[in-house]
Design a protein around this motif. Structure first.
Motif, PDB file in Angstrom:
ATOM      1  N   GLY A   6       8.183 -21.940  19.844  1.00 38.05           N
ATOM      2  CA  GLY A   6       7.663 -21.822  21.189  1.00 38.05           C
ATOM      3  C   GLY A   6       8.511 -22.637  22.143  1.00 38.05           C
ATOM      4  O   GLY A   6       9.529 -23.205  21.757  1.00 38.05           O
ATOM      5  N   VAL A   7       8.052 -22.703  23.385  1.00 41.07           N
ATOM      6  CA  VAL A   7       8.763 -23.425  24.429  1.00 41.07           C
ATOM      7  C   VAL A   7       7.750 -24.247  25.213  1.00 41.07           C
ATOM      8  O   VAL A   7       6.638 -23.787  25.475  1.00 41.07           O
ATOM      9  N   TYR A   8       8.148 -25.455  25.598  1.00 38.27           N
ATOM     10  CA  TYR A   8       7.332 -26.296  26.466  1.00 38.27           C
ATOM     11  C   TYR A   8       7.928 -26.210  27.859  1.00 38.27           C
ATOM     12  O   TYR A   8       9.110 -26.461  28.056  1.00 38.27           O
ATOM     13  N   LYS A   9       7.112 -25.810  28.842  1.00 33.81           N
ATOM     14  CA  LYS A   9       7.594 -25.686  30.210  1.00 33.81           C
ATOM     15  C   LYS A   9       6.442 -25.945  31.171  1.00 33.81           C
ATOM     16  O   LYS A   9       5.356 -25.399  30.997  1.00 33.81           O
ATOM     17  N   ASP A  10       6.686 -26.776  32.161  1.00 28.75           N
ATOM     18  CA  ASP A  10       5.698 -27.065  33.202  1.00 28.75           C
ATOM     19  C   ASP A  10       4.351 -27.514  32.633  1.00 28.75           C
ATOM     20  O   ASP A  10       3.291 -27.097  33.083  1.00 28.75           O
ATOM     21  N   GLY A  11       4.398 -28.345  31.601  1.00 29.53           N
ATOM     22  CA  GLY A  11       3.172 -28.904  31.046  1.00 29.53           C
ATOM     23  C   GLY A  11       2.415 -27.988  30.099  1.00 29.53           C
ATOM     24  O   GLY A  11       1.301 -28.294  29.693  1.00 29.53           O
ATOM     25  N   LYS A  12       2.997 -26.855  29.730  1.00 22.95           N
ATOM     26  CA  LYS A  12       2.322 -25.915  28.834  1.00 22.95           C
ATOM     27  C   LYS A  12       3.233 -25.563  27.667  1.00 22.95           C
ATOM     28  O   LYS A  12       4.447 -25.499  27.800  1.00 22.95           O
ATOM     29  N   VAL A  13       2.615 -25.306  26.507  1.00 25.67           N
ATOM     30  CA  VAL A  13       3.340 -24.832  25.340  1.00 25.67           C
ATOM     31  C   VAL A  13       3.126 -23.329  25.250  1.00 25.67           C
ATOM     32  O   VAL A  13       1.989 -22.860  25.227  1.00 25.67           O
ATOM     33  N   ILE A  14       4.216 -22.588  25.215  1.00 26.83           N
ATOM     34  CA  ILE A  14       4.154 -21.133  25.115  1.00 26.83           C
ATOM     35  C   ILE A  14       4.637 -20.758  23.723  1.00 26.83           C
ATOM     36  O   ILE A  14       5.804 -20.979  23.380  1.00 26.83           O
ATOM     37  N   ILE A  15       3.755 -20.196  22.911  1.00 23.95           N
ATOM     38  CA  ILE A  15       4.101 -19.811  21.544  1.00 23.95           C
ATOM     39  C   ILE A  15       4.702 -18.416  21.582  1.00 23.95           C
ATOM     40  O   ILE A  15       4.157 -17.510  22.208  1.00 23.95           O
ATOM     41  N   LYS A  16       5.828 -18.225  20.899  1.00 26.68           N
ATOM     42  CA  LYS A  16       6.574 -16.971  20.946  1.00 26.68           C
ATOM     43  C   LYS A  16       6.040 -15.910  19.988  1.00 26.68           C
ATOM     44  O   LYS A  16       6.514 -14.795  19.976  1.00 26.68           O
ATOM     45  N   GLU A  17       5.062 -16.256  19.161  1.00 25.48           N
ATOM     46  CA  GLU A  17       4.497 -15.319  18.197  1.00 25.48           C
ATOM     47  C   GLU A  17       2.994 -15.237  18.390  1.00 25.48           C
ATOM     48  O   GLU A  17       2.362 -16.189  18.820  1.00 25.48           O
ATOM     49  N   GLU A  18       2.433 -14.081  18.058  1.00 20.60           N
ATOM     50  CA  GLU A  18       0.981 -13.933  18.153  1.00 20.60           C
ATOM     51  C   GLU A  18       0.334 -14.527  16.913  1.00 20.60           C
ATOM     52  O   GLU A  18       0.725 -14.226  15.789  1.00 20.60           O
ATOM     53  N   ILE A  19      -0.638 -15.383  17.138  1.00 16.12           N
ATOM     54  CA  ILE A  19      -1.370 -16.018  16.047  1.00 16.12           C
ATOM     55  C   ILE A  19      -2.817 -15.555  16.133  1.00 16.12           C
ATOM     56  O   ILE A  19      -3.436 -15.642  17.196  1.00 16.12           O
ATOM     57  N   LYS A  20      -3.350 -15.066  15.027  1.00 15.70           N
ATOM     58  CA  LYS A  20      -4.738 -14.604  15.023  1.00 15.70           C
ATOM     59  C   LYS A  20      -5.602 -15.637  14.315  1.00 15.70           C
ATOM     60  O   LYS A  20      -5.323 -16.021  13.188  1.00 15.70           O
ATOM     61  N   ASP A  22      -9.983 -16.981  14.340  1.00 17.89           N
ATOM     62  CA  ASP A  22     -11.330 -16.795  14.875  1.00 17.89           C
ATOM     63  C   ASP A  22     -11.911 -18.074  15.461  1.00 17.89           C
ATOM     64  O   ASP A  22     -12.956 -18.052  16.085  1.00 17.89           O
ATOM     65  N   LYS A  23     -11.240 -19.177  15.235  1.00 11.67           N
ATOM     66  CA  LYS A  23     -11.762 -20.465  15.690  1.00 11.67           C
ATOM     67  C   LYS A  23     -10.619 -21.321  16.213  1.00 11.67           C
ATOM     68  O   LYS A  23      -9.448 -21.060  15.913  1.00 11.67           O
ATOM     69  N   PRO A  24     -10.917 -22.363  16.973  1.00 14.65           N
ATOM     70  CA  PRO A  24      -9.868 -23.282  17.423  1.00 14.65           C
ATOM     71  C   PRO A  24      -9.232 -23.980  16.218  1.00 14.65           C
ATOM     72  O   PRO A  24      -9.909 -24.266  15.227  1.00 14.65           O
ATOM     73  N   VAL A  25      -7.945 -24.207  16.286  1.00  3.39           N
ATOM     74  CA  VAL A  25      -7.240 -24.907  15.206  1.00  3.39           C
ATOM     75  C   VAL A  25      -6.437 -26.058  15.797  1.00  3.39           C
ATOM     76  O   VAL A  25      -5.977 -25.990  16.936  1.00  3.39           O
ATOM     77  N   ASN A  26      -6.287 -27.117  15.040  1.00  2.54           N
ATOM     78  CA  ASN A  26      -5.467 -28.258  15.464  1.00  2.54           C
ATOM     79  C   ASN A  26      -4.005 -27.920  15.274  1.00  2.54           C
ATOM     80  O   ASN A  26      -3.634 -27.226  14.325  1.00  2.54           O
ATOM     81  N   VAL A  27      -3.180 -28.415  16.170  1.00  2.46           N
ATOM     82  CA  VAL A  27      -1.744 -28.183  16.080  1.00  2.46           C
ATOM     83  C   VAL A  27      -1.009 -29.501  16.290  1.00  2.46           C
ATOM     84  O   VAL A  27      -1.537 -30.433  16.872  1.00  2.46           O
ATOM     85  N   VAL A  28       0.241 -29.544  15.822  1.00  3.14           N
ATOM     86  CA  VAL A  28       1.137 -30.663  16.076  1.00  3.14           C
ATOM     87  C   VAL A  28       2.373 -30.076  16.743  1.00  3.14           C
ATOM     88  O   VAL A  28       2.967 -29.139  16.224  1.00  3.14           O
ATOM     89  N   VAL A  29       2.734 -30.617  17.883  1.00  2.00           N
ATOM     90  CA  VAL A  29       3.917 -30.145  18.598  1.00  2.00           C
ATOM     91  C   VAL A  29       5.035 -31.151  18.388  1.00  2.00           C
ATOM     92  O   VAL A  29       4.867 -32.334  18.661  1.00  2.00           O
ATOM     93  N   THR A  30       6.173 -30.678  17.876  1.00  4.97           N
ATOM     94  CA  THR A  30       7.348 -31.519  17.661  1.00  4.97           C
ATOM     95  C   THR A  30       8.448 -31.040  18.595  1.00  4.97           C
ATOM     96  O   THR A  30       8.797 -29.857  18.579  1.00  4.97           O
TER      97      THR A  30
END
Length: 76
Positions: A6-20, A22-30
């Protein structure tokens, strides 16, 4: 564990792939590229005053203790 690009731009992380999911998941951004983290403000204990802190918090409507506990929990 799943790794996606993904890409971080203007305070947001944009993921380049669709992730399916059903519930919120924790992520780690490096950050793979060199970036500078903002400097954290530190309290200078030599300039600390309970009187000034009390004045600054005079209009605070919440629980300062609860706010501190929540901040520390989210940092873990």
């Amino acid at each position: 564990m799943l790794a996606v690009k993904g890409v971080y731009k203007d305070g947001k992380v944009i993921i380049k792939e669709e992730i399916k999911t059903d519930k919120p998941v924790n992520v780690v951004v490096t950050f793979l590229d060199e970036v500078k983290a903002p400097e954290k403000k530190k309290v200078n204990i030599n300039n600390f005053s309970f009187k000034i802190a009390e004045e600054l918090l005079e209009s605070y409507k919440g629980s300062l203790s609860d706010a501190i506990i929540e901040e520390r929990r989210s940092a873990v």
